[in-house]
Enzyme design. Structure first.
Site, PDB file in Angstrom:
ATOM      1  CD  GLU A 183      -7.042   3.714  50.974  1.00 14.57           C
ATOM      2  OE1 GLU A 183      -5.962   3.639  50.845  1.00 14.57           O
ATOM      3  OE2 GLU A 183      -7.720   4.912  50.798  1.00 14.57           O
ATOM      4  CD  GLU A 376      -9.205   6.363  55.077  1.00 18.92           C
ATOM      5  OE1 GLU A 376      -8.360   6.880  54.391  1.00 18.92           O
ATOM      6  OE2 GLU A 376      -8.688   4.866  55.345  1.00 18.92           O
TER       7      GLU A 376
HETATM    8  P1  P53 Z   1      -2.637  10.615  53.481  1.00 25.19           P
HETATM    9  C1  P53 Z   1      -3.245   8.003  49.046  1.00 25.19           C
HETATM   10  C2  P53 Z   1      -1.924   7.618  49.543  1.00 25.19           C
HETATM   11  C3  P53 Z   1      -2.008   6.714  50.724  1.00 25.19           C
HETATM   12  C4  P53 Z   1      -2.841   6.388  51.513  1.00 25.19           C
HETATM   13  O1  P53 Z   1      -3.608   9.935  52.877  1.00 25.19           O
HETATM   14  C5  P53 Z   1      -3.886   6.659  50.871  1.00 25.19           C
HETATM   15  C6  P53 Z   1      -4.377   7.362  49.706  1.00 25.19           C
HETATM   16  C7  P53 Z   1      -5.733   7.816  49.388  1.00 25.19           C
HETATM   17  O2  P53 Z   1      -6.443   7.075  48.714  1.00 25.19           O
HETATM   18  O3  P53 Z   1      -5.151   6.157  51.597  1.00 25.19           O
HETATM   19  C8  P53 Z   1      -5.739   6.533  52.650  1.00 25.19           C
HETATM   20  O4  P53 Z   1      -2.250  10.298  54.808  1.00 25.19           O
HETATM   21  C9  P53 Z   1      -5.243   5.373  53.951  1.00 25.19           C
HETATM   22  C10 P53 Z   1      -5.069   6.390  54.996  1.00 25.19           C
HETATM   23  C11 P53 Z   1      -4.118   7.556  54.815  1.00 25.19           C
HETATM   24  C12 P53 Z   1      -5.402   8.368  53.830  1.00 25.19           C
HETATM   25  O5  P53 Z   1      -5.497   7.898  53.003  1.00 25.19           O
HETATM   26  O6  P53 Z   1      -1.324  10.246  52.458  1.00 25.19           O
HETATM   27  O7  P53 Z   1      -6.387   4.638  54.070  1.00 25.19           O
HETATM   28  O8  P53 Z   1      -4.172   5.548  55.783  1.00 25.19           O
HETATM   29  O9  P53 Z   1      -3.789   8.108  55.862  1.00 25.19           O
HETATM   30  C13 P53 Z   1      -4.920   9.770  53.413  1.00 25.19           C
HETATM   31  O10 P53 Z   1      -2.820  12.021  53.474  1.00 25.19           O
END
Ligand code: P53
Length: 479
Positions: A183, A376
């Site tokens: 990301e 993801e």
């Molecule tokens: P969680 C939002 C916030 C933080 C990370 O998120 C994020 C996103 C979504 O775009 O990105 C990805 O765990 C990331 C992962 C993460 C997943 O989203 O806050 O690549 O590390 O765990 C899901 O529910």
């Protein structure tokens, strides 16, 4: 029964994790401290990951979920066996940089760290699972942050170069799919977590972010070059936190706003996939008075080393409005968005939009014409296990099924090229956004709570057998 046309032969079904959210063992076998370790759960988390509150070490009164996490470090054999049982074709995981170079600027790597990942990759191959490796999933050794300022410093490119050379050489023949930065657009939204950036009072935040972004983009192109030199079989991808912006109304001002928001994210992929800074970005830098320092050879390097494929995470679409008075935003997401009244929301306020995935796939395909990889996607939800650890997670199955349907349509009806699909957090792990364990995504339940209590026992949820069937039928049987 919902019968879908088959997915392409060799479609890479699987799941995804990140080192800091599952490994634990933060100080084992010579691992150094990283930014991802020192972000606690609780009210200060957001200001820390945003680089506004300084926390460079563990402090009393806080709980740090990444320290132990689900202890994948010591459970990897058992965990990969379960993924193998589901029939995974691929498993996305990331390397903890500070296991390989504990401080980050050493000349020689830490053998114990390399050995761990070698064991993990060999374990994957036992089950016919192709590893998909994120070189950095948010982590940056703390030493590099304290002594060099993280990615704001051009020297980071040298340290990253050393890291990737070490990895490509050591894992030649074991790994062929690589992602340079998870990301990459997160640098704008969570700069401490995304790029080890902390801002001093009065600093021009945009200048620092975009300078750091330039360094990451150059490092990514360099990694692509080195990967291809070391093994022409290597395939390197970029990785975007995706999700198309919709205009809130058909007012052209709303459309224009949505386009600008999209460009803020696509900017990174425009550079990584097309090999040059887009004009709109150059104009934006001018307008903001930013002066991005570039070395003479940078632009050639970017041009000559574009990525082989474009990967992205997709959880939701987003909504933009030009009206400054509209403040009804979605909750619990690092990406603030206007609420979409046509969509339902998860328990964390993330809006559920399967068609948005088809739209996003088509937009990215139209923009780059490079093979794509959804690395993801999934539903973070509260699971309530019975006494055997079994969770009847029909809500998760429903979410994934609806997304698989639109993904299938994008391939079979629209003709996009998609290499694979890895659902997020295939085994329960710590949330990146909130640090909670309670926000679960997995097919496999792990007995651990937000405070770090639990036996760490693994058990299968209902979705485990469902996904096994999806994979076995190559996505034709998704009931
Ligand atoms: P969680 C939002 C916030 C933080 C990370 O998120 C994020 C996103 C979504 O775009 O990105 C990805 O765990 C990331 C992962 C993460 C997943 O989203 O806050 O690549 O590390 O765990 C899901 O529910």
């Amino acid at each position: 029964m919902t019968e879908l046309k088959p997915f392409p032969k060799g479609f890479l079904w699987g799941g995804a994790t990140a080192a800091n959210q599952c490994e634990g063992a933060y100080d084992v076998d010579g691992r150094g401290l990283a930014n991802v370790d020192v972000v606690p759960i609780g009210k200060d988390r957001f200001s820390i990951i945003a680089g506004q509150k300084k926390m460079f070490d563990f402090e009393d009164g806080y709980f740090y979920p990444a320290k132990g996490s689900i202890d994948f470090y010591h459970h990897y054999k058992e965990d990969i066996a379960l993924l193998g049982e589901m029939g995974f074709k691929t498993f996305r995981l990331s390397i903890a940089w500070s296991r390989i170079f504990p401080k980050g600027d050493e000349l020689e790597p830490n053998e114990a760290g390399l050995q761990f990942y070698e064991n993990v990759f060999k374990e994957c191959h036992k089950y016919g699972i192709e590893p998909l490796v994120t070189i950095t999933h948010f982590d940056c050794p703390m030493y590099l942050i304290e002594h060099y300022g993280g990615w704001r410093n051009r020297e980071m490119i040298t340290f990253y170069d050393r890291l990737v050379r070490t990895l490509f050489t050591r894992f030649k023949g074991l790994v062929k799919y690589w992602l340079t930065f998870n990301e990459i657009n997160m640098i704008l939204h969570a700069p401490f977590m995304g790029a080890g950036l902390y801002f001093e009072e009065g600093e021009n935040v945009d200048q620092v972010k975009y300078q750091a972004a330039h360094h990451e983009l150059v490092a990514s192109a360099l990694a692509t070059k080195i990967a291809h030199e070391i093994d022409p079989e290597n395939k390197v991808g970029c990785m975007l936190a995706a999700g198309q912006y919709y205009p809130n109304t058909c007012n052209p001002n709303d459309y224009w706003k949505a386009m600008q928001e999209d460009r803020e994210n696509y900017f990174f992929i425009d550079v990584q996939a097309r090999g040059e800074y887009p004009n709109y970005a150059k104009k934006k830098f001018e307008r903001l008075g930013l002066d991005i320092e570039m070395a003479a050879e940078d632009l050639t390097l970017l041009k000559e080393n574009t990525v082989d494929f474009v990967s992205f995470s997709y959880y939701s679409s987003r909504v933009a409005s030009a009206d400054p008075n509209l403040t009804d935003t979605t909750a619990g997401n690092i990406f603030a968005s206007i609420k979409n009244p046509y969509l339902e929301s998860s328990e964390w306020g993330w809006q559920i939009d399967p068609l948005g995935l088809r739209i996003t796939l088509n937009q990215i395909w139209d923009r780059y014409q490079k093979p794509m990889f959804i690395v993801e996607n999934g539903l973070g939800a509260v699971d309530t296990p019975d006494e055997n650890g079994y969770v009847a997670d029909d809500y998760r199955i429903d979410y994934l099924r609806e997304h698989i349907k639109t993904m299938n349509a994008a391939i079979n009806e629209d003709g996009v090229e998609l290499l694979g699909y890895t659902t997020w957090g295939c085994i329960d792990l710590v949330s990146a956004g909130t640090g909670e364990m309670k926000k679960r995504y997995g097919f496999i339940y792990v007995d651990r709570d937000n405070e770090g209590n639990g036996t760490l026992k693994r058990s299968k949820k209902k979705s485990f057998d469902w996904y096994k069937k999806v994979i076995a039928s190559n996505g034709t049987d998704i009931d």
